[in-house]
Design a protein around this motif. Sequence first.
Motif, PDB file in Angstrom:
ATOM      1  N   ALA A 168       2.323   1.710  -3.420  1.00  0.00           N
ATOM      2  CA  ALA A 168       1.293   2.180  -4.354  1.00  0.00           C
ATOM      3  C   ALA A 168       1.004   3.663  -4.131  1.00  0.00           C
ATOM      4  O   ALA A 168       0.826   4.415  -5.100  1.00  0.00           O
ATOM      5  CB  ALA A 168       0.017   1.355  -4.198  1.00  0.00           C
ATOM      6  N   ASP A 169       0.972   4.097  -2.880  1.00  0.00           N
ATOM      7  CA  ASP A 169       0.768   5.519  -2.582  1.00  0.00           C
ATOM      8  C   ASP A 169       1.896   6.360  -3.173  1.00  0.00           C
ATOM      9  O   ASP A 169       1.653   7.401  -3.791  1.00  0.00           O
ATOM     10  CB  ASP A 169       0.690   5.765  -1.076  1.00  0.00           C
ATOM     11  CG  ASP A 169      -0.624   5.316  -0.455  1.00  0.00           C
ATOM     12  OD1 ASP A 169      -1.610   5.123  -1.203  1.00  0.00           O
ATOM     13  OD2 ASP A 169      -0.665   5.173   0.783  1.00  0.00           O
ATOM     14  N   PHE A 222      -4.944  -0.265  -3.941  1.00  0.00           N
ATOM     15  CA  PHE A 222      -4.306  -0.902  -2.792  1.00  0.00           C
ATOM     16  C   PHE A 222      -4.865  -0.428  -1.462  1.00  0.00           C
ATOM     17  O   PHE A 222      -4.262  -0.645  -0.414  1.00  0.00           O
ATOM     18  CB  PHE A 222      -2.790  -0.669  -2.840  1.00  0.00           C
ATOM     19  CG  PHE A 222      -2.088  -1.558  -3.816  1.00  0.00           C
ATOM     20  CD1 PHE A 222      -1.551  -2.762  -3.409  1.00  0.00           C
ATOM     21  CD2 PHE A 222      -1.983  -1.192  -5.149  1.00  0.00           C
ATOM     22  CE1 PHE A 222      -0.908  -3.596  -4.314  1.00  0.00           C
ATOM     23  CE2 PHE A 222      -1.344  -2.010  -6.066  1.00  0.00           C
ATOM     24  CZ  PHE A 222      -0.805  -3.215  -5.652  1.00  0.00           C
ATOM     25  N   LEU A 229      -3.824   4.178  -8.757  1.00  0.00           N
ATOM     26  CA  LEU A 229      -2.873   3.191  -8.223  1.00  0.00           C
ATOM     27  C   LEU A 229      -3.046   3.033  -6.722  1.00  0.00           C
ATOM     28  O   LEU A 229      -3.054   1.918  -6.198  1.00  0.00           O
ATOM     29  CB  LEU A 229      -1.436   3.624  -8.524  1.00  0.00           C
ATOM     30  CG  LEU A 229      -0.962   3.467  -9.954  1.00  0.00           C
ATOM     31  CD1 LEU A 229       0.410   4.104 -10.120  1.00  0.00           C
ATOM     32  CD2 LEU A 229      -0.905   2.003 -10.338  1.00  0.00           C
ATOM     33  N   ALA A 230      -3.174   4.127  -6.026  1.00  0.00           N
ATOM     34  CA  ALA A 230      -3.350   4.077  -4.574  1.00  0.00           C
ATOM     35  C   ALA A 230      -4.704   3.469  -4.216  1.00  0.00           C
ATOM     36  O   ALA A 230      -4.813   2.698  -3.262  1.00  0.00           O
ATOM     37  CB  ALA A 230      -3.211   5.471  -3.976  1.00  0.00           C
ATOM     38  N   ARG A 280       0.829  -1.203   0.000  1.00  0.00           N
ATOM     39  CA  ARG A 280       0.000   0.000   0.000  1.00  0.00           C
ATOM     40  C   ARG A 280       0.864   1.255   0.000  1.00  0.00           C
ATOM     41  O   ARG A 280       0.609   2.208  -0.737  1.00  0.00           O
ATOM     42  CB  ARG A 280      -0.923   0.013   1.209  1.00  0.00           C
ATOM     43  CG  ARG A 280      -1.906   1.192   1.174  1.00  0.00           C
ATOM     44  CD  ARG A 280      -2.627   1.382   2.474  1.00  0.00           C
ATOM     45  NE  ARG A 280      -1.635   1.688   3.494  1.00  0.00           N
ATOM     46  CZ  ARG A 280      -1.819   1.539   4.781  1.00  0.00           C
ATOM     47  NH1 ARG A 280      -2.941   1.059   5.244  1.00  0.00           N
ATOM     48  NH2 ARG A 280      -0.886   1.845   5.642  1.00  0.00           N
TER      49      ARG A 280
END
Length: 61
Positions: free
Chosen positions: A24-25, A40, A36-37, A21
């Motif tokens: 992804a952030d 996740f 993207l964030a 996560r």
Amino acid sequence: METETLDLIDGIIVSLTRTAREAADAAARELGEPALATAFELSTLHKRYAKKKAEEPVQEG
């Protein structure tokens, strides 16, 4: 012993999930792609936890 092993595996899964996560952030910020964030997010996990906490009896003391 089995409970200890399951607890260890659970901890590894949570750790890996949090790392994914966070990655992804960071990628979402860098690329300007908030999707993207979003992919996740731990929203399902958080909903379950919130529901479980709401169902617990209130302790008065």
